[in-house]
Design a protein around this motif. Structure first.
Motif, PDB file in Angstrom:
ATOM      1  N   ALA A 136      66.685  47.098 -13.340  1.00 33.00           N
ATOM      2  CA  ALA A 136      65.169  46.254 -12.479  1.00 33.00           C
ATOM      3  C   ALA A 136      66.022  44.991 -11.523  1.00 33.00           C
ATOM      4  CB  ALA A 136      64.317  45.753 -13.628  1.00 33.00           C
ATOM      5  N   ILE A 137      67.484  44.175 -11.601  1.00 31.60           N
ATOM      6  CA  ILE A 137      66.907  43.749 -11.105  1.00 31.60           C
ATOM      7  C   ILE A 137      68.239  44.166  -9.913  1.00 31.60           C
ATOM      8  CG2 ILE A 137      68.597  41.427 -10.441  1.00 31.60           C
ATOM      9  CD1 ILE A 137      67.266  40.608 -13.998  1.00 31.60           C
ATOM     10  N   ASP A 138      68.023  43.768  -9.186  1.00 27.52           N
ATOM     11  CA  ASP A 138      68.616  44.222  -7.035  1.00 27.52           C
ATOM     12  C   ASP A 138      69.483  43.871  -7.325  1.00 27.52           C
ATOM     13  OD1 ASP A 138      67.053  45.641  -5.507  1.00 27.52           O
ATOM     14  OD2 ASP A 138      66.464  44.576  -4.734  1.00 27.52           O
ATOM     15  N   GLU A 139      70.396  44.507  -7.283  1.00 24.39           N
ATOM     16  CA  GLU A 139      72.643  43.830  -7.328  1.00 24.39           C
ATOM     17  C   GLU A 139      72.956  43.045  -8.968  1.00 24.39           C
ATOM     18  OE1 GLU A 139      73.830  41.643  -4.098  1.00 24.39           O
ATOM     19  OE2 GLU A 139      73.468  44.066  -3.528  1.00 24.39           O
ATOM     20  N   ALA A 140      72.600  43.692  -9.544  1.00 16.74           N
ATOM     21  CA  ALA A 140      72.447  42.956 -10.971  1.00 16.74           C
ATOM     22  C   ALA A 140      74.429  42.681 -11.428  1.00 16.74           C
ATOM     23  CB  ALA A 140      72.075  43.105 -12.033  1.00 16.74           C
ATOM     24  N   ASP A 141      74.662  41.911 -12.189  1.00 17.34           N
ATOM     25  CA  ASP A 141      76.024  41.579 -12.730  1.00 17.34           C
ATOM     26  C   ASP A 141      76.335  40.980 -14.124  1.00 17.34           C
ATOM     27  OD1 ASP A 141      77.142  41.051 -10.049  1.00 17.34           O
ATOM     28  OD2 ASP A 141      76.642  39.201 -10.242  1.00 17.34           O
ATOM     29  N   VAL A 142      77.015  41.701 -15.317  1.00 15.60           N
ATOM     30  CA  VAL A 142      77.206  41.818 -16.570  1.00 15.60           C
ATOM     31  C   VAL A 142      78.026  40.379 -16.229  1.00 15.60           C
ATOM     32  CG1 VAL A 142      77.613  41.898 -18.952  1.00 15.60           C
ATOM     33  CG2 VAL A 142      76.538  43.789 -17.348  1.00 15.60           C
ATOM     34  N   LEU A 143      77.383  38.957 -17.612  1.00 16.96           N
ATOM     35  CA  LEU A 143      78.448  37.978 -17.855  1.00 16.96           C
ATOM     36  C   LEU A 143      79.007  38.283 -18.737  1.00 16.96           C
ATOM     37  CD1 LEU A 143      80.154  35.457 -16.510  1.00 16.96           C
ATOM     38  CD2 LEU A 143      77.451  34.343 -16.726  1.00 16.96           C
ATOM     39  N   GLU A 144      80.289  38.003 -19.298  1.00 16.09           N
ATOM     40  CA  GLU A 144      80.632  38.512 -20.854  1.00 16.09           C
ATOM     41  C   GLU A 144      81.607  36.723 -20.952  1.00 16.09           C
ATOM     42  OE1 GLU A 144      82.395  41.295 -22.552  1.00 16.09           O
ATOM     43  OE2 GLU A 144      82.840  40.080 -24.389  1.00 16.09           O
ATOM     44  N   PHE A 145      81.029  35.786 -21.689  1.00 14.78           N
ATOM     45  CA  PHE A 145      82.276  34.772 -22.338  1.00 14.78           C
ATOM     46  C   PHE A 145      83.054  35.494 -23.317  1.00 14.78           C
ATOM     47  CE2 PHE A 145      78.900  32.428 -20.026  1.00 14.78           C
ATOM     48  CZ  PHE A 145      79.102  31.674 -19.498  1.00 14.78           C
ATOM     49  N   GLY A 146      83.800  34.743 -23.817  1.00 12.21           N
ATOM     50  CA  GLY A 146      84.682  34.828 -24.039  1.00 12.21           C
ATOM     51  C   GLY A 146      84.965  36.536 -25.108  1.00 12.21           C
ATOM     52  N   ALA A 147      85.901  37.145 -24.056  1.00 13.19           N
ATOM     53  CA  ALA A 147      85.132  38.522 -24.564  1.00 13.19           C
ATOM     54  C   ALA A 147      86.661  39.274 -24.517  1.00 13.19           C
ATOM     55  CB  ALA A 147      85.403  39.407 -22.899  1.00 13.19           C
ATOM     56  N   ASP A 190      85.089  29.335 -14.018  1.00 14.13           N
ATOM     57  CA  ASP A 190      83.941  28.220 -14.053  1.00 14.13           C
ATOM     58  C   ASP A 190      82.922  29.075 -14.470  1.00 14.13           C
ATOM     59  OD1 ASP A 190      85.506  26.094 -13.887  1.00 14.13           O
ATOM     60  OD2 ASP A 190      85.290  26.532 -11.815  1.00 14.13           O
ATOM     61  N   TRP A 191      81.406  28.948 -14.876  1.00 17.64           N
ATOM     62  CA  TRP A 191      80.407  29.122 -14.331  1.00 17.64           C
ATOM     63  C   TRP A 191      79.876  29.567 -13.227  1.00 17.64           C
ATOM     64  CZ3 TRP A 191      77.149  29.386 -19.443  1.00 17.64           C
ATOM     65  CH2 TRP A 191      77.861  28.701 -20.460  1.00 17.64           C
ATOM     66  N   PRO A 192      78.859  30.447 -12.429  1.00 22.90           N
ATOM     67  CA  PRO A 192      79.106  31.016 -11.564  1.00 22.90           C
ATOM     68  C   PRO A 192      77.303  30.433 -11.456  1.00 22.90           C
ATOM     69  CG  PRO A 192      78.216  32.830 -13.077  1.00 22.90           C
ATOM     70  CD  PRO A 192      79.191  31.886 -14.233  1.00 22.90           C
ATOM     71  N   GLU A 193      77.160  30.094 -10.175  1.00 23.51           N
ATOM     72  CA  GLU A 193      76.214  30.046  -9.486  1.00 23.51           C
ATOM     73  C   GLU A 193      75.220  30.934  -9.611  1.00 23.51           C
ATOM     74  OE1 GLU A 193      76.016  27.114  -5.953  1.00 23.51           O
ATOM     75  OE2 GLU A 193      76.848  25.633  -7.322  1.00 23.51           O
ATOM     76  N   SER A 216      73.662  28.064 -15.038  1.00 26.90           N
ATOM     77  CA  SER A 216      73.743  29.065 -14.359  1.00 26.90           C
ATOM     78  C   SER A 216      73.301  30.481 -13.928  1.00 26.90           C
ATOM     79  CB  SER A 216      75.908  29.480 -15.166  1.00 26.90           C
ATOM     80  OG  SER A 216      76.352  30.369 -14.695  1.00 26.90           O
ATOM     81  N   VAL A 217      72.637  30.339 -14.889  1.00 24.15           N
ATOM     82  CA  VAL A 217      71.541  31.990 -14.682  1.00 24.15           C
ATOM     83  C   VAL A 217      70.558  31.509 -14.716  1.00 24.15           C
ATOM     84  CG1 VAL A 217      69.933  33.445 -15.951  1.00 24.15           C
ATOM     85  CG2 VAL A 217      72.386  32.577 -16.746  1.00 24.15           C
TER      86      VAL A 217
END
Ligand SMILES: C[S@@+](CC[C@H](N)C(=O)[O-])C[C@H]1O[C@@H](n2cnc3c(N)ncnc32)[C@H](O)[C@@H]1O
Length: 391
Positions: A93-104, A160-163, A250-251
């Motif tokens: 549902a989101i254009d150009e969506a990314d996944v961000l995983e912490f501590g993988a 770092d945290w993405p913007e 960040s989100v």
């Protein structure tokens, strides 16, 4: 802190013992420089993350049978497959969506999620991993190269945290790995628990709680509507609140899914839980003495999910829901993922499902908290079981 039944703890092998001594010396020096004691939070942070000497930063095995503990993604790929099913509609549902995983961790969840998202036809633009352990980054890269080489060009490790992140955020057992403060309630104030040295050993010391900690204790007691009992020892996690605050910065839009063992505040600070929620793991033995095996055992603390949800709301999230891991998995398509090829596979799968969902295993202690930002909505996500009212 109570001592464990040390008879049940295995002896560290010679390499681990060397690593322990290295970490011990580093912390002892830090304590001396600090004038005789450091806060428990600083001690825990050094044990886990001291550069080159901490549990997550010195190259131990950590996960799986040869390590110290297992996590849900390590128990079974079913966990990642269900996560993928749950996040696919949000990514679509989101254009150009990314996944961000912490501590993988070992990279297992990332591999399983990418695998299943490919099957569902919704691979994210980027799968970003923010991992504080350089050693784990290398392991994640190796596993993803082996498991999903076709998607490697979409995987990015970031420091770092993405913007302006748009898409999905995943964090399994990250909040419990952030260093906690410990305090003891003594009239008229709470005291901060610290770590000092007695000969070769680390010991608990106490001092007046700094202002920020006294304010945390006040807030807890105000929420509970009564003071904690004299001598009550427990934890609080300012680091988790800071982490959620950074997450909020960040989100920009999307869904955050946090998985961890934890409880609502009232249960977390229940009268009968007068020793706190700290747990240590060494070679698959759980115990509650963080002052031994420094740097070679995992130290974790259960999560106060009410505090996490309140911090999330303060930083602009809506809380989508809160359920047990079993509810999340059963409501998220676990049954559809259970196709097996033969009796041996069926046996292995049934073992994995029991571990993931039975109340005495991971099913009930582990929780899933969903947070939303922007236009994203997921009404079906917590349909199967939502305990939001308990937070
Ligand atoms: C208990 S392990 C869980 C690993 C993995 N998610 C799993 O479920 O198998 C905790 C992980 O969080 C990472 N971590 C700790 N603090 C972090 C932070 N501030 N940001 C990102 N990762 C962090 C650790 O290095 C480790 O990979």
């Amino acid at each position: 802190m109570q001592g464990p039944d040390r008879l049940t703890l295995p002896q560290p092998d010679p390499d681990s013992e060397l690593a322990r001594r290295r970490c011990h010396a580093l912390i002892a020096e830090r304590i001396e420089r600090a004038g005789g004691m450091i806060s428990f939070a600083e001690y825990m942070h050094l044990c886990l993350y001291a550069p080159g000497a901490g549990y997550y930063t010195a190259g131990n095995v950590k996960f799986g049978p040869a390590g110290d503990f297992v996590t849900a993604p390590e128990v079974s790929s079913l966990f990642g497959y269900v996560v993928a099913r749950r996040i696919a509609p949000v990514l679509a549902a989101i254009d150009e969506a990314d996944v961000l995983e912490f501590g993988a961790g070992s990279g297992k969840l990332a591999a399983d999620v990418l695998d299943k998202l490919e099957a569902l036809g919704v691979v994210p633009r980027r799968y970003r991993i923010l991992e504080v352990s350089a050693d784990l980054v290398e392991r994640q890269r190796a596993l993803l190269t082996e498991r999903v080489p076709q998607w490697l060009d979409r995987v990015q490790w970031i420091a770092d945290w993405p913007e302006g992140h748009r898409g999905v955020v995943l964090a399994n057992e990250v909040l419990d790995a952030l260093a906690v403060e410990r305090f003891v309630r003594r009239s008229p104030h709470a005291l901060q628990q610290c770590v000092a040295i007695d000969g070769e050993r680390f010991v608990v010391a106490e001092r007046e709680a700094p202002e920020f900690l006294a304010a945390e204790v006040d807030a807890i007691e105000t929420d509970l509507g009564h003071a904690l009992a004299e001598g009550y020892v427990t934890e609080v996690s300012p680091a988790a609140r800071h982490w959620i605050n950074d997450l909020g910065q960040s989100v920009a839009e999307g869904l955050v899914m946090l998985f961890d063992y934890g409880l609502p505040r009232r249960e977390y600070y229940a009268a009968e839980r007068s020793g706190g929620w700290l747990r240590c793991h060494f070679r698959h033995r759980a115990h509650n003495d963080p002052l031994i095996l420094s740097g070679i055992q995992d130290i974790t603390s259960w999560v106060d999910f009410t505090a996490v949800a309140m911090a999330a709301v303060d930083t602009g999230f809506r809380v989508a829901g809160y359920s047990s891991q079993a509810e999340f998995l059963l409501g998220g398509g676990l049954a559809e993922e259970m196709s097996v090829k033969g009796p041996e596979e069926a046996l292995a799968l049934s073992r994995e499902i029991k571990l993931l969902t039975l109340p005495g295993e991971m099913g009930e202690h582990f929780k899933c908290l969903g947070l939303l930002k922007g236009a994203t909505n997921v009404p079906e996500l917590f349909e199967f079981g939502n305990r939001l009212h308990r937070l």
